[in-house]
Scaffold this motif. Structure first.
Motif, PDB file in Angstrom:
ATOM      1  N   GLU A  11       0.825  -1.214   0.000  1.00 40.12           N
ATOM      2  CA  GLU A  11       0.000   0.000   0.000  1.00 40.12           C
ATOM      3  C   GLU A  11       0.860   1.266   0.000  1.00 40.12           C
ATOM      4  OE1 GLU A  11      -3.972  -1.856   2.202  1.00 40.12           O
ATOM      5  OE2 GLU A  11      -2.606  -0.574   3.338  1.00 40.12           O
ATOM      6  N   ALA A  12       2.044   1.169   0.590  1.00 42.82           N
ATOM      7  CA  ALA A  12       2.949   2.325   0.621  1.00 42.82           C
ATOM      8  C   ALA A  12       3.734   2.470  -0.681  1.00 42.82           C
ATOM      9  CB  ALA A  12       3.914   2.204   1.806  1.00 42.82           C
ATOM     10  N   GLY A  13       3.544   1.528  -1.600  1.00 44.98           N
ATOM     11  CA  GLY A  13       4.240   1.630  -2.885  1.00 44.98           C
ATOM     12  C   GLY A  13       5.680   1.166  -2.854  1.00 44.98           C
ATOM     13  N   LEU A  14       6.035   0.393  -1.840  1.00 46.99           N
ATOM     14  CA  LEU A  14       7.418  -0.091  -1.732  1.00 46.99           C
ATOM     15  C   LEU A  14       7.597  -1.485  -2.329  1.00 46.99           C
ATOM     16  CD1 LEU A  14       8.196   1.065   1.934  1.00 46.99           C
ATOM     17  CD2 LEU A  14       8.730   2.257  -0.200  1.00 46.99           C
ATOM     18  N   LEU A  15       6.556  -2.301  -2.263  1.00 46.09           N
ATOM     19  CA  LEU A  15       6.639  -3.671  -2.780  1.00 46.09           C
ATOM     20  C   LEU A  15       5.551  -3.917  -3.825  1.00 46.09           C
ATOM     21  CD1 LEU A  15       7.225  -5.966   0.377  1.00 46.09           C
ATOM     22  CD2 LEU A  15       8.915  -5.290  -1.345  1.00 46.09           C
ATOM     23  N   ASN A  16       5.913  -4.711  -4.834  1.00 44.92           N
ATOM     24  CA  ASN A  16       4.929  -5.245  -5.766  1.00 44.92           C
ATOM     25  C   ASN A  16       4.507  -6.641  -5.326  1.00 44.92           C
ATOM     26  OD1 ASN A  16       4.734  -3.204  -7.758  1.00 44.92           O
ATOM     27  ND2 ASN A  16       6.723  -3.816  -8.592  1.00 44.92           N
ATOM     28  N   ARG A  17       3.254  -6.983  -5.589  1.00 47.23           N
ATOM     29  CA  ARG A  17       2.733  -8.304  -5.242  1.00 47.23           C
ATOM     30  C   ARG A  17       2.229  -8.980  -6.506  1.00 47.23           C
ATOM     31  NH1 ARG A  17      -2.242 -10.781  -4.106  1.00 47.23           N
ATOM     32  NH2 ARG A  17      -2.274 -12.139  -2.277  1.00 47.23           N
ATOM     33  N   GLU A  18       2.639 -10.222  -6.705  1.00 50.01           N
ATOM     34  CA  GLU A  18       2.152 -10.978  -7.856  1.00 50.01           C
ATOM     35  C   GLU A  18       1.710 -12.355  -7.400  1.00 50.01           C
ATOM     36  OE1 GLU A  18       4.931 -11.273 -11.135  1.00 50.01           O
ATOM     37  OE2 GLU A  18       3.708 -12.828 -12.082  1.00 50.01           O
ATOM     38  N   LYS A  19       0.465 -12.667  -7.665  1.00 51.27           N
ATOM     39  CA  LYS A  19      -0.068 -13.971  -7.265  1.00 51.27           C
ATOM     40  C   LYS A  19       0.214 -14.966  -8.378  1.00 51.27           C
ATOM     41  CE  LYS A  19      -2.907 -16.242  -4.315  1.00 51.27           C
ATOM     42  NZ  LYS A  19      -4.360 -16.296  -4.509  1.00 51.27           N
ATOM     43  N   ARG A  20       0.850 -16.089  -8.020  1.00 50.24           N
ATOM     44  CA  ARG A  20       1.080 -17.170  -8.988  1.00 50.24           C
ATOM     45  C   ARG A  20       0.732 -18.485  -8.297  1.00 50.24           C
ATOM     46  NH1 ARG A  20       6.013 -14.458 -10.113  1.00 50.24           N
ATOM     47  NH2 ARG A  20       7.260 -16.173  -9.316  1.00 50.24           N
ATOM     48  N   GLY A  21      -0.280 -19.139  -8.796  1.00 47.96           N
ATOM     49  CA  GLY A  21      -0.729 -20.364  -8.146  1.00 47.96           C
ATOM     50  C   GLY A  21      -1.284 -20.014  -6.775  1.00 47.96           C
ATOM     51  N   VAL A  22      -0.895 -20.783  -5.770  1.00 48.30           N
ATOM     52  CA  VAL A  22      -1.458 -20.549  -4.431  1.00 48.30           C
ATOM     53  C   VAL A  22      -0.690 -19.496  -3.650  1.00 48.30           C
ATOM     54  CG1 VAL A  22      -2.445 -22.857  -4.255  1.00 48.30           C
ATOM     55  CG2 VAL A  22      -0.107 -22.469  -3.474  1.00 48.30           C
ATOM     56  N   TRP A  23       0.486 -19.113  -4.136  1.00 45.62           N
ATOM     57  CA  TRP A  23       1.316 -18.200  -3.356  1.00 45.62           C
ATOM     58  C   TRP A  23       1.415 -16.817  -3.996  1.00 45.62           C
ATOM     59  CZ3 TRP A  23       1.944 -19.852   1.288  1.00 45.62           C
ATOM     60  CH2 TRP A  23       2.119 -21.219   1.553  1.00 45.62           C
ATOM     61  N   ALA A  24       1.695 -15.832  -3.163  1.00 40.70           N
ATOM     62  CA  ALA A  24       1.998 -14.482  -3.638  1.00 40.70           C
ATOM     63  C   ALA A  24       3.500 -14.261  -3.556  1.00 40.70           C
ATOM     64  CB  ALA A  24       1.265 -13.449  -2.796  1.00 40.70           C
TER      65      ALA A  24
END
Lengths: 119, 119
Positions: free
Chosen positions: A86-99
């Protein structure tokens, strides 16, 4: 000895320590946005997460690989990750069951630039 | 794209985003110290105080000159100043009835260095 910080920073980042454009001081609205980012860095576990993600050979880290080195439960790890996304420091990508999480390119640099005095 | 931060920082500053000396990640004790400094920057009024102090022609600011631009009562201003002195970001010098505040030389630079990726 006057200290001035870099002014050539992204439009999303307000300079911390010099007045922008001849203003008397950092504007309140700019200060709010900047403070929110520093708040995301104000927790030791979040700093350790950034350290682990950054040091990862793949430049990304699965949420499943963070609990053990941090000795934290996965809900707690997920809470910290959410704050940094939310602070714009990390990107999140969901692949399969894990992020999977990676650093937002330039985000930490921009934040650092608000603190660095001009040469 | 792996990102690594500068490692040539003062002994008081732990690197945020690369493991130091081959360790797996930022040590918990280092993360605690670093997080405390970022916490001092996590408030918009404290960022505005840093901005005003830094922009002062004398490189220091009387506590008496901060209330008005921040639109805050003096006890609140003093509270924020105390946090930044304790975090090692501001120096305090009492002269007569007033206290004067200046940036601790190098403190913001060192903190920024923990975030800056290597070239």
């Amino acid at each position: 000895m006057p200290t001035q910080v870099a002014t050539h920073i992204s439009e999303a980042e307000a300079p911390c320590c010099v007045p922008a454009h001849g203003q008397d001081s950092l504007l309140a609205v700019e200060a709010e946005a900047l403070a929110a980012r520093f708040k995301a860095l104000s927790d030791p576990n979040r700093l350790r997460i950034l350290s682990i993600v950054s040091a990862s050979p793949e430049a990304e880290t699965c949420v499943c690989d963070l609990s053990e080195p941090l000795n934290l439960g996965q809900p707690t790890v997920s809470h910290h990750l959410k704050i940094m996304v939310e602070a714009g420091l990390l990107n999140r990508e969901k692949r399969g069951v894990w992020a999977y999480y990676s650093l937002v390119p330039g985000a930490l640099d921009s934040l650092a630039a608000t603190l660095i005095p001009k040469a």
